[in-house]
Design an enzyme around this catalytic site. Structure first.
Site, PDB file in Angstrom:
ATOM      1  N   THR A 123      22.607  28.158  12.734  1.00 42.77           N
ATOM      2  CA  THR A 123      22.451  28.094  11.275  1.00 42.77           C
ATOM      3  C   THR A 123      23.754  27.658  10.610  1.00 42.77           C
ATOM      4  OG1 THR A 123      22.192  29.503   9.321  1.00 42.77           O
ATOM      5  CG2 THR A 123      22.912  30.595  11.307  1.00 42.77           C
ATOM      6  N   ASP A 124      23.639  27.086   9.419  1.00 44.62           N
ATOM      7  CA  ASP A 124      24.862  26.724   8.684  1.00 44.62           C
ATOM      8  C   ASP A 124      25.597  27.966   8.173  1.00 44.62           C
ATOM      9  OD1 ASP A 124      23.181  27.477   6.588  1.00 44.62           O
ATOM     10  OD2 ASP A 124      23.516  25.665   5.388  1.00 44.62           O
ATOM     11  N   GLU A 125      24.937  29.126   8.243  1.00 42.87           N
ATOM     12  CA  GLU A 125      25.588  30.347   7.744  1.00 42.87           C
ATOM     13  C   GLU A 125      26.760  30.772   8.617  1.00 42.87           C
ATOM     14  OE1 GLU A 125      22.894  33.371   6.192  1.00 42.87           O
ATOM     15  OE2 GLU A 125      21.364  31.863   5.873  1.00 42.87           O
ATOM     16  N   TYR A 156      24.254  39.115  10.031  1.00 39.97           N
ATOM     17  CA  TYR A 156      23.344  38.102  10.595  1.00 39.97           C
ATOM     18  C   TYR A 156      24.142  36.871  11.026  1.00 39.97           C
ATOM     19  CZ  TYR A 156      20.420  33.904  10.469  1.00 39.97           C
ATOM     20  OH  TYR A 156      19.839  32.688  10.770  1.00 39.97           O
ATOM     21  N   LYS A 160      24.755  35.236  14.783  1.00 38.84           N
ATOM     22  CA  LYS A 160      24.378  33.861  15.134  1.00 38.84           C
ATOM     23  C   LYS A 160      25.600  33.082  15.609  1.00 38.84           C
ATOM     24  CE  LYS A 160      20.960  31.923  14.790  1.00 38.84           C
ATOM     25  NZ  LYS A 160      19.839  31.739  15.749  1.00 38.84           N
TER      26      LYS A 160
HETATM   27  P1  NAD Z   1      11.661  34.458  12.050  1.00 39.27           P
HETATM   28  O1  NAD Z   1      12.307  35.764  11.770  1.00 39.27           O
HETATM   29  O2  NAD Z   1      10.531  34.005  11.175  1.00 39.27           O
HETATM   30  O3  NAD Z   1      11.104  34.441  13.549  1.00 39.27           O
HETATM   31  C1  NAD Z   1      11.841  34.942  14.623  1.00 39.27           C
HETATM   32  C2  NAD Z   1      10.902  35.033  15.824  1.00 39.27           C
HETATM   33  O4  NAD Z   1      11.670  35.497  16.952  1.00 39.27           O
HETATM   34  C3  NAD Z   1       9.755  36.035  15.629  1.00 39.27           C
HETATM   35  O5  NAD Z   1       8.538  35.472  16.098  1.00 39.27           O
HETATM   36  C4  NAD Z   1      10.161  37.216  16.491  1.00 39.27           C
HETATM   37  O6  NAD Z   1       9.060  37.959  16.995  1.00 39.27           O
HETATM   38  C5  NAD Z   1      10.929  36.525  17.606  1.00 39.27           C
HETATM   39  N1  NAD Z   1      11.894  37.411  18.283  1.00 39.27           N
HETATM   40  C6  NAD Z   1      12.784  38.251  17.704  1.00 39.27           C
HETATM   41  N2  NAD Z   1      13.475  38.906  18.649  1.00 39.27           N
HETATM   42  C7  NAD Z   1      13.015  38.458  19.852  1.00 39.27           C
HETATM   43  C8  NAD Z   1      13.359  38.741  21.196  1.00 39.27           C
HETATM   44  N3  NAD Z   1      14.307  39.647  21.502  1.00 39.27           N
HETATM   45  N4  NAD Z   1      12.709  38.086  22.195  1.00 39.27           N
HETATM   46  C9  NAD Z   1      11.725  37.175  21.888  1.00 39.27           C
HETATM   47  N5  NAD Z   1      11.361  36.881  20.624  1.00 39.27           N
HETATM   48  C10 NAD Z   1      12.001  37.517  19.622  1.00 39.27           C
HETATM   49  O7  NAD Z   1      12.843  33.396  12.056  1.00 39.27           O
HETATM   50  P2  NAD Z   1      12.851  31.874  11.584  1.00 39.27           P
HETATM   51  O8  NAD Z   1      13.155  31.812  10.137  1.00 39.27           O
HETATM   52  O9  NAD Z   1      11.664  31.188  12.112  1.00 39.27           O
HETATM   53  O10 NAD Z   1      14.151  31.357  12.338  1.00 39.27           O
HETATM   54  C11 NAD Z   1      14.070  30.824  13.658  1.00 39.27           C
HETATM   55  C12 NAD Z   1      15.462  30.455  14.126  1.00 39.27           C
HETATM   56  O11 NAD Z   1      16.028  29.494  13.248  1.00 39.27           O
HETATM   57  C13 NAD Z   1      16.437  31.631  14.158  1.00 39.27           C
HETATM   58  O12 NAD Z   1      17.239  31.503  15.290  1.00 39.27           O
HETATM   59  C14 NAD Z   1      17.246  31.453  12.890  1.00 39.27           C
HETATM   60  O13 NAD Z   1      18.521  32.023  13.011  1.00 39.27           O
HETATM   61  C15 NAD Z   1      17.290  29.938  12.787  1.00 39.27           C
HETATM   62  N6  NAD Z   1      17.465  29.398  11.434  1.00 39.27           N
HETATM   63  C16 NAD Z   1      16.619  29.800  10.428  1.00 39.27           C
HETATM   64  C17 NAD Z   1      16.763  29.246   9.161  1.00 39.27           C
HETATM   65  C18 NAD Z   1      15.841  29.649   8.033  1.00 39.27           C
HETATM   66  O14 NAD Z   1      16.075  29.242   6.886  1.00 39.27           O
HETATM   67  N7  NAD Z   1      14.792  30.402   8.280  1.00 39.27           N
HETATM   68  C19 NAD Z   1      17.764  28.293   8.912  1.00 39.27           C
HETATM   69  C20 NAD Z   1      18.595  27.887   9.982  1.00 39.27           C
HETATM   70  C21 NAD Z   1      18.427  28.447  11.229  1.00 39.27           C
HETATM   71  P1  TYD Z   2      17.233  34.363   1.827  1.00 43.64           P
HETATM   72  O1  TYD Z   2      15.895  33.717   1.721  1.00 43.64           O
HETATM   73  O2  TYD Z   2      17.321  35.790   2.248  1.00 43.64           O
HETATM   74  O3  TYD Z   2      18.113  33.424   2.789  1.00 43.64           O
HETATM   75  P2  TYD Z   2      19.712  33.462   3.106  1.00 43.64           P
HETATM   76  O4  TYD Z   2      20.278  34.741   2.613  1.00 43.64           O
HETATM   77  O5  TYD Z   2      19.721  33.392   4.594  1.00 43.64           O
HETATM   78  O6  TYD Z   2      20.279  32.256   2.446  1.00 43.64           O
HETATM   79  O7  TYD Z   2      17.958  34.255   0.428  1.00 43.64           O
HETATM   80  C1  TYD Z   2      18.172  32.994  -0.179  1.00 43.64           C
HETATM   81  C2  TYD Z   2      18.944  33.234  -1.449  1.00 43.64           C
HETATM   82  O8  TYD Z   2      18.136  33.969  -2.364  1.00 43.64           O
HETATM   83  C3  TYD Z   2      20.195  34.066  -1.242  1.00 43.64           C
HETATM   84  O9  TYD Z   2      21.229  33.575  -2.104  1.00 43.64           O
HETATM   85  C4  TYD Z   2      19.778  35.463  -1.665  1.00 43.64           C
HETATM   86  C5  TYD Z   2      18.770  35.191  -2.757  1.00 43.64           C
HETATM   87  N1  TYD Z   2      17.691  36.192  -2.911  1.00 43.64           N
HETATM   88  C6  TYD Z   2      17.421  36.736  -4.168  1.00 43.64           C
HETATM   89  O10 TYD Z   2      18.078  36.408  -5.178  1.00 43.64           O
HETATM   90  N2  TYD Z   2      16.409  37.647  -4.271  1.00 43.64           N
HETATM   91  C7  TYD Z   2      15.675  38.056  -3.204  1.00 43.64           C
HETATM   92  O11 TYD Z   2      14.767  38.922  -3.360  1.00 43.64           O
HETATM   93  C8  TYD Z   2      15.964  37.475  -1.915  1.00 43.64           C
HETATM   94  C9  TYD Z   2      15.182  37.880  -0.694  1.00 43.64           C
HETATM   95  C10 TYD Z   2      16.979  36.540  -1.822  1.00 43.64           C
END
Ligand code: NAD
Ligand code: TYD
Length: 351
Positions: A123-125, A156, A160
Site C-alpha cells: 500500500t502507499d500508506e 496497519y 504492511k
Molecule cells: P479486505 O480486508 O477486504 O480483505 C482481506 C482478506 O484477507 C479477507 O478476505 C480476509 O478473510 C483475508 N485474510 C485475513 N487474514 C488472513 C489470513 N491470516 N490468512 C488468509 N486470509 C486472510 O482487504 P482489501 O481492502 O481487499 O485489501 C487487500 C489487500 O490490498 C491488502 O493486502 C491491503 O493491505 C491491500 N491494499 C488495500 C487498499 C484499499 O484501499 N483497500 C489499498 C492498497 C493496498
Molecule cells: P479509510 O477508508 O479507513 O482508508 P485509509 O484510512 O486506509 O485511508 O479512510 C479514508 C479516509 O476517510 C481517511 O482519511 C479517514 C476518513 N474517514 C472518515 O472521515 N470517517 C470514517 O468514518 C472513516 C471510516 C474514514
C-alpha cells in the site's frame, strides 16, 4: 497457469478473482482465505461454481496449509491482510500476525517450493503522510515515489511496511521472485462497509449520520478496484523480480468532497454530515506517482473518479441484501452452512 490468490474473499481479492476468471479463461484460480470478519464468500457468488475456481479455507500463517496449496501452483498473488487502520489503532495484534508473520510464512513456503513468482500487494500508506496541498491547485505536487523512504505512521501501515520489506529482503537474500505493488485507496463493489466510501453510502441509505473525522480536509488518492486489479495482473505478466510498482487514480480528493458527492448522489441533505473527533495519528495526505510503473507495464487507470464513484454508489443501492447481511454479521451464517458451527476458525487445506 494455476494462480493462488490469498485473501480472495475480501474486497480487492474477490474483484481480482472475478477479473482473472473473466479475462484469463485458461487460468485456474485457488482462493486461499481465512474468512475473517472481512472475508465473505458471498463476494464470490456466481464464481464458486466456475470449473477453474477452487476455495481453500486456510491461513497464510499456516505452513502446512501453504505447502499443500503451493504444491502445483505457478504464481501467488498475495492480498490476504488485516486492512483497516481504525481496527489497527484499537489493537494491532492481528495485523502483526497476518501482515507480518503470515507474509513471512508465505515467503518461506514459496522459497522452499521454489520457482514461482509472488506479487505482494502492499500500500502507499507505507510511505507515511505528505504535506497538505489543495487538490485543485495547479503546479508541481509532492507525491510518493518508489524511492521515497518508508515512514509508516499507523499500526496497519507499519505492519504492511514490515511485510513489504521482508518480501524485498527475500528477493535479495534468497532470490525469491517477489514483486511488490503499492497502491492508493481503492473503491468499488464488495468493499466492507467500515471503509470511508461504503460506510458513508450504507449509513446514508440507513438514514444514519455521515461521520467525518476531524476537519474533513484529509486527502486520499482514489483508484477504482478494477484498475488496481488490472495493475496486479500486469505485474504478474510483465513485471520483474525485486521491483516496486505504483498504482494510483490521479484523483486526489478531500474526504469532505467525497462524502458530499455521495450525499448528493443519494439526495441526502448536508445536515447528515457529522464532524467527529479525529483519528489518532491521522495521515493528512496521500498521493502517488505511478508514471514509472505505467511506462514499464503498459498500464494506466481508466475509470474516472466521478464516474466510478457514481457507479459504486449505485452498486450499493442495488445490493442492499449484500450490505445489510454484512453489516448485521448474518453473512457469517453462510460460512456455517458451508463449514458447520465454528467453521470460520477451522483451518483446513482442501484445494
Ligand atoms: P479486505 O480486508 O477486504 O480483505 C482481506 C482478506 O484477507 C479477507 O478476505 C480476509 O478473510 C483475508 N485474510 C485475513 N487474514 C488472513 C489470513 N491470516 N490468512 C488468509 N486470509 C486472510 O482487504 P482489501 O481492502 O481487499 O485489501 C487487500 C489487500 O490490498 C491488502 O493486502 C491491503 O493491505 C491491500 N491494499 C488495500 C487498499 C484499499 O484501499 N483497500 C489499498 C492498497 C493496498
Ligand atoms: P479509510 O477508508 O479507513 O482508508 P485509509 O484510512 O486506509 O485511508 O479512510 C479514508 C479516509 O476517510 C481517511 O482519511 C479517514 C476518513 N474517514 C472518515 O472521515 N470517517 C470514517 O468514518 C472513516 C471510516 C474514514
Amino acid at each position: 497457469m494455476k494462480v493462488v490468490v490469498t485473501g480472495g474473499a475480501g474486497f480487492i481479492g474477490s474483484n481480482l478473482v472475478r477479473l482473472i476468471l473473466r479475462e484469463r479463461p485458461q487460468w485456474e484460480v485457488v482462493n486461499l482465505d481465512l474468512l475473517t470478519y472481512a472475508g465473505n464468500l458471498e463476494n464470490l457468488t456466481g464464481v464458486d461454481e466456475h470449473p477453474h475456481y477452487a476455495f481453500v479455507h486456510g491461513d497464510v500463517a499456516d505452513r502446512t496449509c501453504l505447502e499443500a496449496v503451493l504444491e502445483d501452483a505457478d504464481a501467488v498473488l498475495h492480498l490476504a491482510a488485516e486492512s483497516h487502520v481504525d481496527r489497527s489503532i484499537a489493537s494491532a495484534t492481528d495485523f502483526i500476525r497476518t501482515n507480518v508473520v503470515g507474509t513471512e510464512t508465505l515467503l518461506a513456503s514459496v522459497r522452499r517450493r521454489g520457482g514461482l513468482p509472488v506479487v505482494l500487494v502492499s500500500t502507499d500508506e507505507v510511505y507515511g503522510e505528505l504535506p497538505w496541498q489543495d487538490p485543485r491547485a495547479t503546479g508541481p505536487r509532492e507525491r510518493f515515489h518508489p524511492s521515497t523512504p518508508l515512514a509508516p505512521r499507523s499500526p496497519y501501515a507499519a505492519s504492511k511496511a514490515a511485510g513489504d520489506l521482508i518480501a524485498l529482503a527475500y528477493q535479495r537474500t534468497h532470490g525469491v521472485d517477489v514483486r511488490v505493488t503499492r497502491c492508493s485507496n481503492n473503491y468499488g463493489p464488495y468493499q466492507f462497509p467500515e471503509k470511508l466510501i461504503p460506510l458513508m453510502v450504507t449509513n446514508a441509505l440507513e438514514g444514519k449520520g455521515l461521520p467525518i473525522y476531524g476537519d474533513g480536509l484529509h486527502i486520499r488518492d482514489w483508484i477504482h478496484v478494477d484498475d488496481h486489479c488490472r495493475g496486479v495482473l500486469a505485474v504478474l505478466e510483465r513485471g520483474s523480480a525485486g521491483r516496486v510498482y505504483h498504482f494510483g487514480g490521479d484523483a486526489e480528493r478531500t474526504n469532505l468532497e467525497v462524502v458530499e458527492a455521495i450525499a448528493d448522489r443519494l439526495g441526502v441533505g448536508r445536515d447528515r454530515l457529522a464532524f467527529v473527533p479525529d483519528r489518532p495519528g491521522h495521515d493528512r495526505r496521500y498521493a502517488i506517482d505511478w508514471s514509472g510503473s505505467a511506462e514499464e507495464l503498459g498500464w494506466a487507470p481508466v475509470v474516472p473518479f466521478e464516474q466510478g464513484l457514481r457507479s459504486t454508489v449505485d452498486w450499493y443501492v442495488h445490493h442492499e441484501t449484500w450490505w445489510r447481511r454484512v453489516r448485521d454479521g448474518s453473512y457469517q451464517d453462510y460460512y456455517e452452512a458451508l463449514y458447520g458451527p465454528g467453521g470460520r476458525s477451522t483451518l483446513s487445506a482442501q484445494p
